[in-house]
Design an enzyme around this catalytic site. Sequence first.
Site, PDB file in Angstrom:
ATOM      1  N   LYS A 232       0.853  -1.201   0.000  1.00 37.81           N
ATOM      2  CA  LYS A 232       0.000   0.000   0.000  1.00 37.81           C
ATOM      3  C   LYS A 232       0.879   1.238   0.000  1.00 37.81           C
ATOM      4  CE  LYS A 232      -3.220   2.745   2.628  1.00 37.81           C
ATOM      5  NZ  LYS A 232      -4.126   2.959   3.737  1.00 37.81           N
ATOM      6  N   GLU A 282      -8.185  12.618  12.146  1.00 29.76           N
ATOM      7  CA  GLU A 282      -7.307  11.530  12.573  1.00 29.76           C
ATOM      8  C   GLU A 282      -6.446  11.842  13.787  1.00 29.76           C
ATOM      9  OE1 GLU A 282      -5.357   9.843   9.216  1.00 29.76           O
ATOM     10  OE2 GLU A 282      -4.259   8.415  10.441  1.00 29.76           O
TER      11      GLU A 282
HETATM   12  C1  LIG Z   1      -4.249  11.011   3.188  1.00 27.71           C
HETATM   13  C2  LIG Z   1      -5.472  11.459   3.468  1.00 27.71           C
HETATM   14  O1  LIG Z   1      -6.434  10.665   4.025  1.00 27.71           O
HETATM   15  C3  LIG Z   1      -6.106   9.434   4.634  1.00 27.71           C
HETATM   16  C4  LIG Z   1      -6.972   9.310   5.816  1.00 27.71           C
HETATM   17  C5  LIG Z   1      -8.210   8.749   5.736  1.00 27.71           C
HETATM   18  C6  LIG Z   1      -8.605   8.046   4.579  1.00 27.71           C
HETATM   19  C7  LIG Z   1      -7.723   7.850   3.560  1.00 27.71           C
HETATM   20  C8  LIG Z   1      -8.135   7.072   2.357  1.00 27.71           C
HETATM   21  O2  LIG Z   1      -9.240   6.527   2.342  1.00 27.71           O
HETATM   22  O3  LIG Z   1      -7.373   7.015   1.403  1.00 27.71           O
HETATM   23  C9  LIG Z   1      -6.322   8.313   3.638  1.00 27.71           C
HETATM   24  O4  LIG Z   1      -5.564   7.193   4.008  1.00 27.71           O
HETATM   25  C10 LIG Z   1      -5.867  12.840   3.209  1.00 27.71           C
HETATM   26  O5  LIG Z   1      -6.993  13.218   3.537  1.00 27.71           O
HETATM   27  O6  LIG Z   1      -5.055  13.610   2.662  1.00 27.71           O
END
Ligand SMILES: C=C(O[C@H]1C=CC=C(C(=O)O)[C@@H]1O)C(=O)O
Length: 473
Positions: A232, A282
């Site tokens: 990932k 987060e």
């Molecule tokens: C990297 C970001 O989100 C992360 C956090 C939640 C969900 C995410 C997703 O679904 O891709 C990302 O991992 C951003 O908002 O810039």
Amino acid sequence: MQIIPSEMLPGRDEAALRRFLEGCKEAAVTKGHFQIASISLEVKHIAPLAVLQSIYEPEELHFYIERPADDEAIAGAEAVVQARFDGPGRFQQVQAFADDVLENTIVVGDLSEAFTGPHFFTAFSFEDSVAEGGEFPAATVFLPRWQVSRSKGKYGAVANLKIDAGTNLDEAVARVWGAYQKFGAFDYGNDPANDKPPEQPEPCSRRELAPGVFEGAVKQALESIREGEFEKIVLARGIELEADGPWQPLDALNRLRERFGSCFTFSYGGGSGRSFIGATPERLLQIRDGQLLTEAIAGSAPRGRNAGEDAACARGLLDSEKDLREHACVRDSILRRLEQVGIEGIADASPRILPLANVQHLHTPIHAEVGESVHLLEVLSELHPTPAVGGTPREAAVPRIRELEQMDRGLYAGVVGWFNHLNEGEMVVGIRSALIDGKRAKLYAGAGIVEGSDAEKEARETELKLNALLDTL
Ligand SMILES: C=C(O[C@H]1C=CC=C(C(=O)O)[C@@H]1O)C(=O)O
């Protein structure tokens, strides 16, 4: 850290304050080292953002964080001591710096409530090092001169002073006494900024920081995933807005906290006129009373236009094999990383939905007990960056990010937060964020890429995430 019994509480009268500061000066002379005099007082209703706005100076460091849903906010302004670090040892260096300051700190006042006593504010960039001339250092830590807070109906003010053999005590007493009078009965009407409604500049141009790169980068990353280089990777894109006048970061923050009540609204000013603001869902790490909270947030879907459509989007997300895999990468990595520092994290086996104003996510809260021997910054250094903003395996994925994105993340996806002498603190991930510099604002958003991701869909997801800040600015 030395704690003076609260009966000696200064601030209730000027003579007691002077006696306390005289004691601090004597200690500074005896130890041959400056002392931080830290005075905590419970005050009447105070609104930390309004106070910060009234004392805000773009050239001074400041920090603000609030999660309206928790009824907690803390603001700090002006650095009484500060340090900047660069490189992979930055978390340990911040810890060593704070330990040294605390060794030379004398505390007095109302210390029973949350946010009393000295608090350190920090900001860490996404990468361990930043290029010369970067907008913010790789790590900044400071102890503010003024700190004001709200926590579940209680309000506090803290003044921190640096006292050494040469300190003029008359001036120091006058300064703290003046601040006590001001914060003790804060007069919001006195702020000329409150006379007129906040002026909002209009954005007049928008450009991509790395034009035409994002979708190609996703395709390249998918190729690397197929070749087994990593499982990932999170790739981001950035845009730069220019407005017809300077942005007011704290006004924008006020709008963000209204709209994103369940997020952490934050502002960090590095003292160069630039502010890094955002409303992030987060939490990377909270420690209080020996209890640790962290969470996996990864996997995203749009919000629906009505309840039915919204529920269908949520169901789609909960059933999406690709999103569940993307989410599990983050949860499992956090649990593994906690284990590295001897902490057993407890998490549900399957995620739930976290709805935000503009997007919804898969979410797994994680909690654990932490022994006294593990410092919050030690845990932080192990956790950052999680695969919610970096990748898995970290060693293979993270170094590829800059090359694929072709831009500098700076504080985006870094960490901002506070910690104190009780090994308590709150650190959040700097996503859904903007770097504001006068008329210019840089906004970033990323998306997790795993096998099965689609470049176009991921680009749409970043657009949804950018909206959090775009609508506000
Ligand atoms: C990297 C970001 O989100 C992360 C956090 C939640 C969900 C995410 C997703 O679904 O891709 C990302 O991992 C951003 O908002 O810039």
